[in-house]
Design an enzyme around this catalytic site. Structure first.
Site, PDB file in Angstrom:
ATOM      1  N   SER A 153       0.844  -1.199   0.000  1.00  0.00           N
ATOM      2  CA  SER A 153       0.000   0.000   0.000  1.00  0.00           C
ATOM      3  C   SER A 153       0.872   1.239   0.000  1.00  0.00           C
ATOM      4  O   SER A 153       1.627   1.478   0.953  1.00  0.00           O
ATOM      5  CB  SER A 153      -0.893   0.014   1.238  1.00  0.00           C
ATOM      6  OG  SER A 153      -1.428   1.313   1.388  1.00  0.00           O
TER       7      SER A 153
ATOM      8  N   HIS B  45      -1.383  -1.480  -4.073  1.00  0.00           N
ATOM      9  CA  HIS B  45      -2.648  -1.146  -3.409  1.00  0.00           C
ATOM     10  C   HIS B  45      -2.713   0.370  -3.217  1.00  0.00           C
ATOM     11  O   HIS B  45      -1.793   0.969  -2.663  1.00  0.00           O
ATOM     12  CB  HIS B  45      -2.701  -1.869  -2.069  1.00  0.00           C
ATOM     13  CG  HIS B  45      -3.993  -1.746  -1.328  1.00  0.00           C
ATOM     14  ND1 HIS B  45      -5.086  -2.544  -1.596  1.00  0.00           N
ATOM     15  CD2 HIS B  45      -4.364  -0.925  -0.315  1.00  0.00           C
ATOM     16  CE1 HIS B  45      -6.077  -2.228  -0.769  1.00  0.00           C
ATOM     17  NE2 HIS B  45      -5.669  -1.233   0.019  1.00  0.00           N
TER      18      HIS B  45
ATOM     19  N   ASP C 229      -4.910   3.414  -1.716  1.00  0.00           N
ATOM     20  CA  ASP C 229      -5.957   3.750  -0.750  1.00  0.00           C
ATOM     21  C   ASP C 229      -6.481   5.159  -0.996  1.00  0.00           C
ATOM     22  O   ASP C 229      -5.801   6.140  -0.676  1.00  0.00           O
ATOM     23  CB  ASP C 229      -5.384   3.672   0.670  1.00  0.00           C
ATOM     24  CG  ASP C 229      -5.150   2.243   1.120  1.00  0.00           C
ATOM     25  OD1 ASP C 229      -6.095   1.432   1.039  1.00  0.00           O
ATOM     26  OD2 ASP C 229      -4.017   1.941   1.555  1.00  0.00           O
TER      27      ASP C 229
ATOM     28  N   MET D 256      -9.015   7.958   0.070  1.00  0.00           N
ATOM     29  CA  MET D 256      -9.821   8.330   1.255  1.00  0.00           C
ATOM     30  C   MET D 256     -10.341   9.751   1.080  1.00  0.00           C
ATOM     31  O   MET D 256      -9.597  10.630   0.632  1.00  0.00           O
ATOM     32  CB  MET D 256      -8.959   8.285   2.509  1.00  0.00           C
ATOM     33  CG  MET D 256      -8.298   6.953   2.769  1.00  0.00           C
ATOM     34  SD  MET D 256      -7.333   7.057   4.282  1.00  0.00           S
ATOM     35  CE  MET D 256      -6.555   5.450   4.290  1.00  0.00           C
TER      36      MET D 256
ATOM     37  N   HIS E 163      -8.548   0.860  -3.674  1.00  0.00           N
ATOM     38  CA  HIS E 163      -9.424   0.649  -2.516  1.00  0.00           C
ATOM     39  C   HIS E 163     -10.085   1.992  -2.205  1.00  0.00           C
ATOM     40  O   HIS E 163      -9.450   2.888  -1.650  1.00  0.00           O
ATOM     41  CB  HIS E 163      -8.572   0.148  -1.344  1.00  0.00           C
ATOM     42  CG  HIS E 163      -9.320  -0.050  -0.078  1.00  0.00           C
ATOM     43  ND1 HIS E 163      -8.696  -0.268   1.134  1.00  0.00           N
ATOM     44  CD2 HIS E 163     -10.661  -0.077   0.199  1.00  0.00           C
ATOM     45  CE1 HIS E 163      -9.598  -0.409   2.085  1.00  0.00           C
ATOM     46  NE2 HIS E 163     -10.803  -0.294   1.551  1.00  0.00           N
TER      47      HIS E 163
ATOM     48  N   MET F 231     -12.185   4.243  -0.195  1.00  0.00           N
ATOM     49  CA  MET F 231     -12.812   4.474   1.115  1.00  0.00           C
ATOM     50  C   MET F 231     -13.490   5.836   1.034  1.00  0.00           C
ATOM     51  O   MET F 231     -13.034   6.829   1.617  1.00  0.00           O
ATOM     52  CB  MET F 231     -11.741   4.435   2.219  1.00  0.00           C
ATOM     53  CG  MET F 231     -11.272   3.017   2.518  1.00  0.00           C
ATOM     54  SD  MET F 231      -9.723   2.980   3.447  1.00  0.00           S
ATOM     55  CE  MET F 231      -8.569   3.092   2.084  1.00  0.00           C
TER      56      MET F 231
ATOM     57  N   MET G 178     -11.350  -5.890   5.904  1.00  0.00           N
ATOM     58  CA  MET G 178     -10.547  -4.935   6.681  1.00  0.00           C
ATOM     59  C   MET G 178     -10.193  -5.581   8.016  1.00  0.00           C
ATOM     60  O   MET G 178     -11.075  -6.022   8.753  1.00  0.00           O
ATOM     61  CB  MET G 178     -11.328  -3.643   6.937  1.00  0.00           C
ATOM     62  CG  MET G 178     -11.509  -2.750   5.722  1.00  0.00           C
ATOM     63  SD  MET G 178     -10.001  -2.327   4.813  1.00  0.00           S
ATOM     64  CE  MET G 178      -8.996  -1.572   6.089  1.00  0.00           C
TER      65      MET G 178
ATOM     66  N   GLY H 133      -8.880   3.850   7.396  1.00  0.00           N
ATOM     67  CA  GLY H 133      -8.590   5.276   7.552  1.00  0.00           C
ATOM     68  C   GLY H 133      -7.121   5.600   7.764  1.00  0.00           C
ATOM     69  O   GLY H 133      -6.651   6.637   7.336  1.00  0.00           O
ATOM     70  N   PHE H 134      -6.423   4.684   8.414  1.00  0.00           N
ATOM     71  CA  PHE H 134      -5.024   4.983   8.746  1.00  0.00           C
ATOM     72  C   PHE H 134      -4.160   3.734   8.628  1.00  0.00           C
ATOM     73  O   PHE H 134      -4.619   2.630   8.955  1.00  0.00           O
ATOM     74  CB  PHE H 134      -4.920   5.517  10.180  1.00  0.00           C
ATOM     75  CG  PHE H 134      -5.688   6.798  10.378  1.00  0.00           C
ATOM     76  CD1 PHE H 134      -5.100   8.035  10.095  1.00  0.00           C
ATOM     77  CD2 PHE H 134      -7.012   6.766  10.803  1.00  0.00           C
ATOM     78  CE1 PHE H 134      -5.833   9.209  10.247  1.00  0.00           C
ATOM     79  CE2 PHE H 134      -7.746   7.935  10.955  1.00  0.00           C
ATOM     80  CZ  PHE H 134      -7.149   9.167  10.675  1.00  0.00           C
ATOM     81  N   GLY H 135      -2.929   3.932   8.218  1.00  0.00           N
ATOM     82  CA  GLY H 135      -1.955   2.850   8.247  1.00  0.00           C
ATOM     83  C   GLY H 135      -1.390   2.718   9.655  1.00  0.00           C
ATOM     84  O   GLY H 135      -1.679   3.537  10.540  1.00  0.00           O
ATOM     85  N   GLY H 136      -0.607   1.669   9.851  1.00  0.00           N
ATOM     86  CA  GLY H 136       0.136   1.531  11.100  1.00  0.00           C
ATOM     87  C   GLY H 136      -0.660   1.056  12.303  1.00  0.00           C
ATOM     88  O   GLY H 136      -0.188   1.167  13.432  1.00  0.00           O
TER      89      GLY H 136
ATOM     90  N   ASP I 135      -6.467  -6.503   4.755  1.00  0.00           N
ATOM     91  CA  ASP I 135      -5.870  -5.166   4.749  1.00  0.00           C
ATOM     92  C   ASP I 135      -5.884  -4.568   6.153  1.00  0.00           C
ATOM     93  O   ASP I 135      -6.950  -4.339   6.721  1.00  0.00           O
ATOM     94  CB  ASP I 135      -6.694  -4.301   3.779  1.00  0.00           C
ATOM     95  CG  ASP I 135      -6.142  -2.899   3.595  1.00  0.00           C
ATOM     96  OD1 ASP I 135      -5.064  -2.609   4.118  1.00  0.00           O
ATOM     97  OD2 ASP I 135      -6.814  -2.112   2.899  1.00  0.00           O
TER      98      ASP I 135
ATOM     99  N   GLY J 240      -2.588  -3.945   9.304  1.00  0.00           N
ATOM    100  CA  GLY J 240      -1.760  -4.602  10.313  1.00  0.00           C
ATOM    101  C   GLY J 240      -1.166  -5.923   9.856  1.00  0.00           C
ATOM    102  O   GLY J 240      -0.819  -6.769  10.690  1.00  0.00           O
TER     103      GLY J 240
ATOM    104  N   GLY K 162       1.264  -2.141   4.198  1.00  0.00           N
ATOM    105  CA  GLY K 162       1.690  -0.752   4.127  1.00  0.00           C
ATOM    106  C   GLY K 162       2.981  -0.570   4.893  1.00  0.00           C
ATOM    107  O   GLY K 162       4.083  -0.662   4.358  1.00  0.00           O
TER     108      GLY K 162
HETATM  109  C1  DX5 Z   1      -6.183   1.504   5.916  1.00  0.00           C
HETATM  110  C2  DX5 Z   1      -5.786   1.165   4.505  1.00  0.00           C
HETATM  111  C3  DX5 Z   1      -4.667   0.231   4.431  1.00  0.00           C
HETATM  112  C4  DX5 Z   1      -3.363   0.708   5.009  1.00  0.00           C
HETATM  113  C5  DX5 Z   1      -2.655  -0.488   5.566  1.00  0.00           C
HETATM  114  O1  DX5 Z   1      -7.409   2.148   5.906  1.00  0.00           O
HETATM  115  O2  DX5 Z   1      -6.870   0.577   3.802  1.00  0.00           O
HETATM  116  O3  DX5 Z   1      -4.469  -0.234   3.097  1.00  0.00           O
HETATM  117  O4  DX5 Z   1      -2.540   1.339   4.068  1.00  0.00           O
HETATM  118  O5  DX5 Z   1      -1.562  -0.061   6.277  1.00  0.00           O
HETATM  119  P1  DX5 Z   1      -0.787  -0.999   7.319  1.00  0.00           P
HETATM  120  O6  DX5 Z   1      -0.269  -2.184   6.544  1.00  0.00           O
HETATM  121  O7  DX5 Z   1       0.277  -0.094   7.843  1.00  0.00           O
HETATM  122  O8  DX5 Z   1      -1.779  -1.428   8.355  1.00  0.00           O
HETATM  123 ZN    ZN Z   2      -6.505  -0.417   1.781  1.00  0.00          ZN
END
Ligand code: DX5
Ligand code: ZN
Length: 217
Positions: free
Chosen positions: A7, A32, A34, A36, A65, A67, A138, A143-146, A176, A178, A198
């Site tokens: 991602s 991927h 994202d 948003m 993706h 969102m 999901m 909404g957020f990575g990490g 998708d 973590g 990601g």
């Molecule tokens: C979150 C995104 C993910 C995100 C994953 O809303 O859809 O695709 O980038 O990031 P990680 O792998 O850091 O959880």
């Molecule tokens: Zn995603």
């Protein structure tokens, strides 16, 4: 087919071209993307110009993706920008609009994915499983990575894997949120075959190779 889908949300946007090369060098087949909107999820990322820029520099499968609210209004734009797979959220559309979105994407020769948030029951997707190419589970709140992988999402993957077998279907199961070198094993065992990474891909001190994470066959 099994692959990872790095991602770009976690990538270095100043060096996006190099980051795409890193994905290609990893052996991943997908990138991927994202999108948003700050409404469907409490964050804003990027949209069509970034999809177009990536399309201009790679033949990787562009896995978009969405969102966003009203994703059906943007299907043509996603596809003309270069998306190969358009995944929208079940929660974002009414049932009749989901059917017409599936038709609209397929009529342009592209693949359809439907995603569900952690609080949405996987059984809600059953009426569409005959008609779509991918389900995106999901494993964090979108909404957020990490964020940390939500273990109890694994049973959704198991349900879909079982459903595929019982009905001789072959849609992909993407996960998708973590996903890293340990959580990937849990969802792979449960039946997922596309793994979004990601943070674990772009913030890794070593270059990830797909074969080190999953059995690609
Ligand atoms: C979150 C995104 C993910 C995100 C994953 O809303 O859809 O695709 O980038 O990031 P990680 O792998 O850091 O959880
Ligand atoms: Zn995603």
């Amino acid at each position: 087919m099994k692959t990872i889908a790095p991602s770009i949300l976690a990538s270095d946007f100043l060096k996006l071209g190099d980051e795409i090369k890193k994905i290609e060098n990893s052996g991943a087949k997908y990138v991927h993307i994202d999108v948003m909107d700050g409404c469907f999820v409490p964050n804003i990322s990027f949209g069509m110009p970034i999809i177009k820029a990536i399309r201009g520099c790679t033949n990787l499968v562009l896995d978009v993706h969405a969102m966003i609210i009203n994703p059906d209004n943007y299907i043509d734009d996603f596809i003309s920008s270069g998306a190969d797979i358009v995944t929208f959220h079940f929660e974002a559309l009414s049932i009749p609009k989901i059917h017409s979105a599936i038709w609209k994407i397929h009529s342009q020769g592209k693949k359809v994915g439907i995603s569900i948030k952690p609080n949405t029951s996987v059984e809600a997707l059953v009426p569409f499983l005959n008609d779509i190419d991918m389900v995106l589970i999901m494993t964090v709140e979108p909404g957020f990575g990490g964020q940390s992988f939500m273990d109890d999402m694994t049973k959704k993957v198991e349900f879909l894997d079982q459903y595929k077998k019982e009905h001789s279907l072959n849609f992909d199961i993407e996960v998708d949120g973590g996903i890293n070198d340990s959580t990937i094993k849990i969802v792979e065992k449960a039946g997922a075959n596309i793994f979004v990474l990601g943070t674990a891909f772009f913030k890794s001190p070593v270059q990830i190779k797909v074969g080190d994470l999953i059995d690609e066959n």
